[in-house]
Scaffold this active site. Structure first.
Site, PDB file in Angstrom:
ATOM      1  N   LEU A 226      55.353  -1.158  68.279  1.00 16.76           N
ATOM      2  CA  LEU A 226      55.193  -2.627  67.983  1.00 16.76           C
ATOM      3  C   LEU A 226      56.069  -2.924  66.815  1.00 16.76           C
ATOM      4  O   LEU A 226      55.790  -1.952  65.539  1.00 16.76           O
ATOM      5  CB  LEU A 226      53.793  -2.835  67.685  1.00 16.76           C
ATOM      6  CG  LEU A 226      53.443  -4.402  67.180  1.00 16.76           C
ATOM      7  CD1 LEU A 226      53.921  -5.152  68.264  1.00 16.76           C
ATOM      8  CD2 LEU A 226      52.048  -4.485  66.891  1.00 16.76           C
ATOM      9  N   ASP A 227      56.942  -3.850  66.579  1.00 16.47           N
ATOM     10  CA  ASP A 227      57.731  -4.291  65.619  1.00 16.47           C
ATOM     11  C   ASP A 227      58.537  -3.252  64.844  1.00 16.47           C
ATOM     12  O   ASP A 227      58.698  -3.273  63.560  1.00 16.47           O
ATOM     13  CB  ASP A 227      56.651  -5.103  64.624  1.00 16.47           C
ATOM     14  CG  ASP A 227      56.213  -6.274  65.132  1.00 16.47           C
ATOM     15  OD1 ASP A 227      56.787  -6.850  65.761  1.00 16.47           O
ATOM     16  OD2 ASP A 227      54.857  -6.523  64.703  1.00 16.47           O
ATOM     17  N   ALA A 228      59.003  -2.342  65.873  1.00 16.37           N
ATOM     18  CA  ALA A 228      59.617  -1.084  64.996  1.00 16.37           C
ATOM     19  C   ALA A 228      61.286  -1.142  65.741  1.00 16.37           C
ATOM     20  O   ALA A 228      61.762  -0.102  65.758  1.00 16.37           O
ATOM     21  CB  ALA A 228      58.918  -0.089  65.361  1.00 16.37           C
TER      22      ALA A 228
END
Length: 283
Positions: A226-228
């Site tokens: 997530l969001d990486a």
């Protein structure tokens, strides 16, 4: 002007630029833009050339066939695209309209060179705005107890529309790993840049309580983490103690719109090269 965009990533070494340039010169290729980057850390070389299509004696398939021996010689990861072949972009949204409205406006005014076959949303709030632009609106509610069914429908729509790119324009659901994997490097997301400091609900309230001085946004490719994913574009705007939470939210929305539109434009123009979890962006 119609161009072919040649994008290359390969282990660095002597003679790569000369070999590519000689290839293009041999076929009278007229280079209109050239960008190179040598990454000392990874030992990789990155290149992007735009070549006038009308200066070459072959079409894009002929280009691929002629260039393939050079690509093998230097172990290149490469692609060549035709600027006349517009990418198909499926937009996804929830209730917030600022990013979606901005992209639709830029598309409508010709700033974004792409086709938008549909918008997928898990709420029905933005239907009238999307349909005003003559774009199909697909409402796919997400049941918290059975998200699999919704994302199965989403995957079906994306496939049906032959999407080249998916853009999460403040779509407030987490995509399943299967969709992230199938469209790796082709799903673009936008979010505020307070992460990982201020997670969860009301990040601007949390940031205000800490007295932050910069508000930013991050545009990145979506991965299973997530969001990486690899970052395409970022920007910031300075604030002070005089700014209210409402001011911060407004400024945050402004920077999100700018960063997302730039990130999408770079992708559409084949300016983004991904290596490991980093990007080289020839903007």
């Amino acid at each position: 002007m119609r161009t072919f965009r040649l994008v290359i990533a390969c282990p660095d070494g002597v003679g790569i630029v000369a070999k590519v340039s000689n290839f293009l010169a041999t076929y009278n290729g007229w280079i209109t833009e050239a960008s190179h980057h040598s990454d000392e850390q990874s030992g990789w070389f990155f290149m992007r050339h735009e070549i006038r299509a009308d200066s070459l004696p072959f079409d894009i398939d002929g280009f691929r066939q002629a260039f393939a021996p050079i690509a093998r010689e230097f172990s290149m990861q490469w692609r060549v695209t035709d600027s006349d072949q517009r990418k198909r972009v499926v937009l996804m949204a929830s209730r917030q309209s600022h990013c979606l409205a901005d992209l639709l406006h830029r598309w409508h005014s010709g700033e974004l060179d792409c086709d938008i076959p549909c918008v997928i949303a898990n709420h029905d709030d933005l239907r009238s705005m999307v349909e005003w632009h003559g774009i199909e609106y697909r409402h796919v509610p997400v049941d918290p107890q059975n998200k699999e069914a919704a994302f199965s429908e989403v995957a079906s729509i994306v496939s049906e529309k032959s999407a080249d790119v998916i853009v999460l324009a403040r779509y407030m659901q987490i995509l399943p790993p299967s969709l992230c994997e199938e469209y790796a490097g082709r799903v673009i997301n936008i979010h505020h840049s307070f992460l990982p400091s201020f997670v969860g609900a009301k990040p601007y309230h949390q940031a205000s309580m800490r007295g932050v001085k910069l508000i930013g946004a991050t545009c990145h490719y979506v991965t299973q983490e997530l969001d990486a994913g690899p970052i395409i574009e970022q920007d910031v705007v300075r604030i002070s103690h005089r700014d209210s939470i409402e001011d911060m939210v407004r400024l945050g929305k402004d920077v999100e719109k700018m960063v997302l539109s730039r990130g999408l434009r770079y992708h559409l123009e084949d300016r983004v090269l991904v290596h490991d979890n980093k990007t080289v962006v020839f903007n």
